[in-house]
Each structure stands twice: as C-alpha cells, then as structure tokens.
Scaffold this motif. Structure first.
Motif, PDB file in Angstrom:
ATOM      1  N   THR A 159     -38.353  22.829 -14.060  1.00 21.43           N
ATOM      2  CA  THR A 159     -39.096  21.653 -12.995  1.00 21.43           C
ATOM      3  C   THR A 159     -38.029  20.612 -13.011  1.00 21.43           C
ATOM      4  N   ALA A 160     -37.451  20.349 -14.376  1.00 17.92           N
ATOM      5  CA  ALA A 160     -36.562  19.166 -14.190  1.00 17.92           C
ATOM      6  C   ALA A 160     -35.173  19.342 -13.428  1.00 17.92           C
ATOM      7  N   ILE A 161     -34.954  20.599 -13.316  1.00 13.30           N
ATOM      8  CA  ILE A 161     -33.639  21.044 -12.609  1.00 13.30           C
ATOM      9  C   ILE A 161     -34.003  20.780 -11.174  1.00 13.30           C
ATOM     10  N   ALA A 162     -35.520  20.886 -10.562  1.00  5.82           N
ATOM     11  CA  ALA A 162     -35.656  21.152  -9.448  1.00  5.82           C
ATOM     12  C   ALA A 162     -36.188  19.557  -8.859  1.00  5.82           C
ATOM     13  N   LEU A 163     -36.444  18.711  -9.764  1.00  3.02           N
ATOM     14  CA  LEU A 163     -36.796  17.217  -9.487  1.00  3.02           C
ATOM     15  C   LEU A 163     -35.424  16.198  -9.674  1.00  3.02           C
ATOM     16  N   ASN A 164     -35.647  15.284  -8.646  1.00  2.00           N
ATOM     17  CA  ASN A 164     -34.655  14.544  -8.573  1.00  2.00           C
ATOM     18  C   ASN A 164     -35.104  13.095  -9.501  1.00  2.00           C
ATOM     19  N   ASN A 165     -36.302  12.608  -8.790  1.00  2.00           N
ATOM     20  CA  ASN A 165     -37.005  11.193  -8.751  1.00  2.00           C
ATOM     21  C   ASN A 165     -37.607  11.004 -10.070  1.00  2.00           C
ATOM     22  N   VAL A 166     -37.022  10.576 -11.070  1.00  2.00           N
ATOM     23  CA  VAL A 166     -37.640  10.219 -12.456  1.00  2.00           C
ATOM     24  C   VAL A 166     -38.914   9.345 -12.391  1.00  2.00           C
ATOM     25  N   VAL A 167     -38.683   7.991 -11.658  1.00  2.00           N
ATOM     26  CA  VAL A 167     -39.836   7.125 -11.523  1.00  2.00           C
ATOM     27  C   VAL A 167     -41.039   7.883 -10.735  1.00  2.00           C
ATOM     28  N   GLU A 168     -40.786   8.724  -9.878  1.00  2.00           N
ATOM     29  CA  GLU A 168     -42.011   9.290  -9.132  1.00  2.00           C
ATOM     30  C   GLU A 168     -42.486  10.220  -9.900  1.00  2.00           C
ATOM     31  N   ALA A 169     -41.893  10.907 -10.664  1.00  2.00           N
ATOM     32  CA  ALA A 169     -42.704  11.927 -11.596  1.00  2.00           C
ATOM     33  C   ALA A 169     -43.466  11.327 -12.428  1.00  2.00           C
ATOM     34  N   LEU A 170     -42.893  10.273 -13.215  1.00  3.80           N
ATOM     35  CA  LEU A 170     -43.432   9.379 -14.305  1.00  3.80           C
ATOM     36  C   LEU A 170     -44.830   8.799 -13.877  1.00  3.80           C
ATOM     37  N   THR A 171     -44.769   8.255 -12.552  1.00  6.01           N
ATOM     38  CA  THR A 171     -45.899   7.605 -11.982  1.00  6.01           C
ATOM     39  C   THR A 171     -46.908   8.530 -11.608  1.00  6.01           C
ATOM     40  N   VAL A 172     -46.815   9.841 -10.944  1.00  6.84           N
ATOM     41  CA  VAL A 172     -47.731  10.666 -10.891  1.00  6.84           C
ATOM     42  C   VAL A 172     -48.333  11.115 -12.221  1.00  6.84           C
ATOM     43  N   ALA A 173     -47.528  11.264 -13.346  1.00  6.90           N
ATOM     44  CA  ALA A 173     -48.207  11.536 -14.565  1.00  6.90           C
ATOM     45  C   ALA A 173     -49.070  10.569 -15.180  1.00  6.90           C
ATOM     46  N   TYR A 174     -48.720   9.242 -15.168  1.00  6.46           N
ATOM     47  CA  TYR A 174     -49.584   8.081 -15.387  1.00  6.46           C
ATOM     48  C   TYR A 174     -50.857   7.918 -14.773  1.00  6.46           C
ATOM     49  N   ASN A 175     -50.597   7.922 -13.470  1.00  2.33           N
ATOM     50  CA  ASN A 175     -51.740   7.827 -12.444  1.00  2.33           C
ATOM     51  C   ASN A 175     -52.837   8.805 -12.860  1.00  2.33           C
ATOM     52  N   LEU A 176     -52.392   9.888 -12.972  1.00  2.00           N
ATOM     53  CA  LEU A 176     -53.440  11.035 -13.251  1.00  2.00           C
ATOM     54  C   LEU A 176     -54.283  10.872 -14.652  1.00  2.00           C
ATOM     55  N   LEU A 177     -53.332  10.542 -15.368  1.00  2.00           N
ATOM     56  CA  LEU A 177     -53.838  10.224 -16.681  1.00  2.00           C
ATOM     57  C   LEU A 177     -55.003   9.045 -16.841  1.00  2.00           C
ATOM     58  N   VAL A 178     -54.684   8.029 -16.391  1.00  2.00           N
ATOM     59  CA  VAL A 178     -55.352   6.801 -16.391  1.00  2.00           C
ATOM     60  C   VAL A 178     -56.419   6.753 -15.509  1.00  2.00           C
ATOM     61  N   GLY A 179     -56.291   7.559 -14.119  1.00  2.00           N
ATOM     62  CA  GLY A 179     -57.338   7.623 -13.040  1.00  2.00           C
ATOM     63  C   GLY A 179     -58.186   8.745 -13.492  1.00  2.00           C
ATOM     64  N   GLY A 180     -57.846   9.827 -14.112  1.00  2.00           N
ATOM     65  CA  GLY A 180     -58.768  10.695 -14.182  1.00  2.00           C
ATOM     66  C   GLY A 180     -59.627  10.852 -15.869  1.00  2.00           C
ATOM     67  N   LEU A 181     -58.713  10.302 -16.913  1.00  2.00           N
ATOM     68  CA  LEU A 181     -59.143  10.573 -18.200  1.00  2.00           C
ATOM     69  C   LEU A 181     -59.464   9.149 -18.867  1.00  2.00           C
ATOM     70  N   LEU A 182     -59.134   8.142 -18.340  1.00  2.00           N
ATOM     71  CA  LEU A 182     -59.369   6.765 -19.296  1.00  2.00           C
ATOM     72  C   LEU A 182     -60.759   6.608 -19.298  1.00  2.00           C
ATOM     73  N   VAL A 183     -61.609   6.417 -18.445  1.00  2.00           N
ATOM     74  CA  VAL A 183     -63.101   6.366 -18.397  1.00  2.00           C
ATOM     75  C   VAL A 183     -63.825   7.200 -19.363  1.00  2.00           C
ATOM     76  N   PRO A 184     -63.776   8.454 -19.041  1.00  2.00           N
ATOM     77  CA  PRO A 184     -64.561   9.263 -19.873  1.00  2.00           C
ATOM     78  C   PRO A 184     -64.214   9.298 -21.474  1.00  2.00           C
ATOM     79  N   ILE A 185     -62.902   9.182 -21.748  1.00  2.00           N
ATOM     80  CA  ILE A 185     -62.366   9.054 -23.339  1.00  2.00           C
ATOM     81  C   ILE A 185     -62.990   7.892 -23.821  1.00  2.00           C
TER      82      ILE A 185
END
Length: 487
Positions: A371-397
């Motif tokens: 996946t790292a070879i296929a992707l170029n934009n680090v910032v976008e990938a990191l933003t997607v990761a944290y948006n999913l984490l906070v938006g999906g799991l912060l409240v129930p945890i």
C-alpha cells in the motif's frame, strides 16, 4: 559519507539483532503481544514516547516550524497533551482490564457484539498509520543513499516487518528503547543546539524572520482546535497507544510512566519547531517545508553526527511503524479473523497463538509495504486514518468509560453513523477539510446518546463484571472464587 553510512548500517543491523533476541522471550500470547505486561517505569516511558513521536512528529514537526515558526509546535504538542490526558485520567483503568485490543474493552463494557465492527474501523486506522510511517522511509533513504522510492520503502519496511515478526512486542520494545535514546541524542542534544548556533542564535533569527514566526498562536486558532480534536483525542483511543498501556507492569507504571512520556513530547514539539525556524533562516526558499529536516542535517552537521541524526529520523519512523504494524495485526487476528473463524469453526480445535499472531504481522507487513508503494500523499492517508478513528470510535470508547447508561446498540450506532458520516463528508468537502471530523463526531455523539436512551440499559451482570475488571480483578481471579453453598 562513509562514516555516516557505517552508523546507519550498524543501527539497522542492531534492530534485526534485537528482533532475534526478542524471539527467544516471546513464547506466549501475552509475551508476544504485550511483552508479558511486565514493563517498568523507565522502559515504559521510553517506548511510549518512541511510538507517539514518529516521522510525522520529527520530519513533519520541523517542516511546520519552517512554515509557521514556533507555533508549528502545536501538532506534536497536542500529541503530548493527549498522552498526558490518557496517562493521568484513563491509563490505570485501561491497564487493569488485562485485554489485548480496544474492541475487547468494548465487548466487556457493552456485553459483546460491538467488537467486530469497531475492529474493522480500528484495523483501517492502524493500517493507514503503518502505511504513512512506511512511506517516510523513502525520504530518509533518498537523503542517505539517493535510493529509488520503491526500493527505499521495501528496504525500510522489510527491516521493521522482520524484527516485529520475530519477537512481537518484546522485539519492538527493545528496539523502541534504543530508538528513544537515539532520538533524544540526535534531535534534542545535537541537532537543536547546532541548528540554533548555525542560524546565528535567537536574536539573529528574530531579526531575519517575520514577527509571526514567534507568535505562539501564529498557525491559527482553527488549526490548533483541529489538532486537538484529531491528535489529542486520537491518543486517547488508538489501538497502537492502548497496546503500549497494556505492557505496563501495573497501573502506577502506566500513569506515571505515561506522564513522563507526555512531558517529553512537549519538549520534543518545541525542539522541532525551533529547528524548523532555524532552517528558515538558513534556507529561506526550500521547495517544500518537509525538506527542512533533511536539508539542515545534510548541509550543516559534521561527519558522524550527521549519521547519528539521520539514524534518529530513521528511529522515529521505525518506532511508529512497528507499533502500528503490531497493532494492525493484533486487531486483524483477534478482533476480525478470530470472530469470523469462531462463526464457522465448531470443532474447538486448538491453534498456535504465537504462531498465528506472528503470521498476521507478516501478512499485514506485506500489505503495508504494498500500500505504501501505491500511495504518494502521506498527509491525506494520515488524515483519513485519524478522521475514521475519532469520528467512529471516540464516542463509544469514552462513553463506555464515563457513562453508565450507554448501551451496545448505542455503541454500534455511534460507530456506524460516525464512520459513514466521516467518509461521506470527506468525499464532499475534501480529505483535508476540517468539517468531516467536526460533523462526523457530532453525528456519532447524537447517535450514541439517542439510541442508548431509546434501548434497554446494559444488563447489570455485564456492568458488574465490567466494574470488577476496572478494579483490577482478572477473569482467573473471578472464576477461582468459591461458589456459595446455596448455589
């Protein structure tokens, strides 16, 4: 550069040797995934600081300093604040649960059925976190050896996959401790003072740069708020962070060791911003702010020191990458595959816990490198990761830890609504927009509260078992208690 190359090669060889040594200690699931829950304060603090301060905190932190001045410290500063909040308010309770994943905690709190969906979301987050760390190898090896991007990713990623697969958390803990020492010496004790001196000292830096570079809020209030929302809250709930909490020898170690690590992060944040500000004086017209770290290291540091500081950058990337990789594999095996296998396997056959987890680290490692070879934009990938984490799991945890009335139906609704809202809003507003995490989090909270209040409260026996675990009473202790005669 021969001396610098030697330093780097010795460092990489040492990482592999520690992986081999860790393999001899990782003989059980607990040893392999959470280092036997035996880390003392010194090792716990060092490894916790190592995992949260990765390539984004080092290379990206210097880049933000180059772009905004001292206020560029805010990204890493909010990471430190999140680690402090986790350590002071939640880590002791988390450590006493004696689980392996965040999804297991949700199952304990809500009585099952929340783990698979939350596991999928957490797996996506840890996968993207590992990918972004792996992409960063290309930058470092390009500076070191003028290496092709794909080859750099394969080389750096393979070393991390190798020592992580061999010894699991024991190998990662040992390598992270070395990486913590290397980062401290390379960035704080060498690069920071040398960069300031080369730039002419603070008086010269102030004379050559706009006053906004020395404004603590120069990066902007909305940006700071977004950093708090994503990184501070992200530190509270990430599997990669919780899995380190699970390694603590006791709740006092988790609390005070994490507090020391969080405080170290605050100092590291300021150091990165100052280095970036000095780089702006020395190289006012770089093509990209993220080039600031590599440029100042390559051009301003003496032979040998340069190799050690580049090793420090490599250490920063490797510590985050290995932590995210074992977290991704742990979630994939324990929260997703084991549940699906349990649904179709009825024979009750035993299986090799260590071998299974080792295989999943290898599989996930190959997936991360590809996946790292296929992707170029680090910032976008990191933003997607944290948006999913906070938006999906912060409240129930956090809801499960703080609100008794939360139910499993509310938790599931929160994960699904928040996750879908974030994905939809990123498609509409753009991946780097602030709105997806803002509105996704609000949607998740509304779903959690509304559905929890509309459904039957969690069974009291589930809540009683949950309180027992929070008090530090393990399942074995509970099952070994004598049964009263009247039962």
């Amino acid at each position: 550069m021969a001396v610098d190359y030697t330093v780097i090669v010795v460092y990489l060889a040492g990482m592999l040797a520690m992986g081999w040594w860790g393999m001899r200690r990782a003989r059980s699931k607990s040893e392999f995934l959470v280092a036997g829950r035996r880390l003392g304060p010194a090792m716990y603090s060092g490894t916790m600081a190592a995992i949260v301060l990765g390539g984004a905190s080092t290379i990206g932190g210097v880049g933000l300093g180059y772009q905004y001045g001292l206020s560029g410290a805010w990204m890493v500063f909010t990471i430190g604040l999140g680690l402090l909040a986790l350590s002071v308010f939640f880590s002791a309770r988390i450590a006493r649960l004696k689980v392996y994943t965040v999804s297991e905690m949700l199952d304990l709190r809500y009585g099952g059925r929340a783990g698979l969906i939350s596991g999928v979301v957490m797996w996506a987050y840890t996968l993207m976190l590992a990918v972004t760390s792996t992409i960063a190898y290309a930058t470092i090896f390009d500076v070191l050896f003028d290496m092709n991007r794909t080859l750099a990713i394969v080389l750096g990623g393979s070393i991390v996959v190798a020592y992580s697969t061999l010894g699991g958390m024991w190998s990662i803990t040992l390598t992270d401790m070395v990486q913590f020492v290397v980062k401290t010496i390379g960035v704080l004790l060498l690069l920071l003072p040398i960069a300031v001196v080369k730039a002419g000292g603070f008086s010269e830096m102030k004379a050559k740069l706009p006053t906004s570079y020395f404004d603590p809020l120069g990066i902007g209030g909305q940006t700071i708020f977004t950093y708090v929302l994503i990184y501070t809250f992200g530190m509270l709930i990430g599997q990669d962070i919780w899995q380190r909490v699970f390694t603590a020898r006791g709740d006092r170690t988790a609390k005070w060791g994490g507090t020391v690590a969080g405080t170290y992060c605050l100092a590291y944040a300021l150091a990165g911003a100052v280095i970036g500000t000095a780089a702006k004086v020395l190289y006012p017209k770089l093509g990209s702010p993220d080039d600031a770290f590599a440029t100042i290291v390559k051009d301003e540091l003496p032979v040998g020191v340069r190799g050690l500081v580049l090793a420090a950058a490599l250490a920063a990337v490797m510590s985050t990458s290995s932590g995210a990789l074992i977290a991704c594999a742990t979630v994939a095996n324990n929260d997703i595959w084991s549940r699906l296998r349990g649904a179709v396997r009825r024979d009750g056959a035993d299986h090799d816990e260590v071998g299974g987890n080792r295989a999943f680290i290898l599989i996930m490692g190959v997936a991360v490198i590809g996946t790292a070879i296929a992707l170029n934009n680090v910032v976008e990938a990191l933003t997607v990761a944290y948006n999913l984490l906070v938006g999906g799991l912060l409240v129930p945890i956090l809801g499960g830890l703080l609100w008794k009335r939360g139910t499993v139906q509310g938790a599931l609704a929160s994960v699904i609504v928040g996750g879908l809202a974030v994905i939809g809003l990123m498609a509409g507003y753009g991946i780097l927009a602030n709105e997806p995490v803002y509105y996704g989090l609000l949607a998740s909270l509304a779903a959690y509260v509304t559905v929890s209040l509309a459904t039957r409260p969690t069974d009291e026996t589930v809540l009683t078992a949950w309180r027992e675990r929070l008090a530090g009473r393990s399942p074995s202790e509970l099952s070994s208690e004598p049964v009263p005669a009247h039962q």
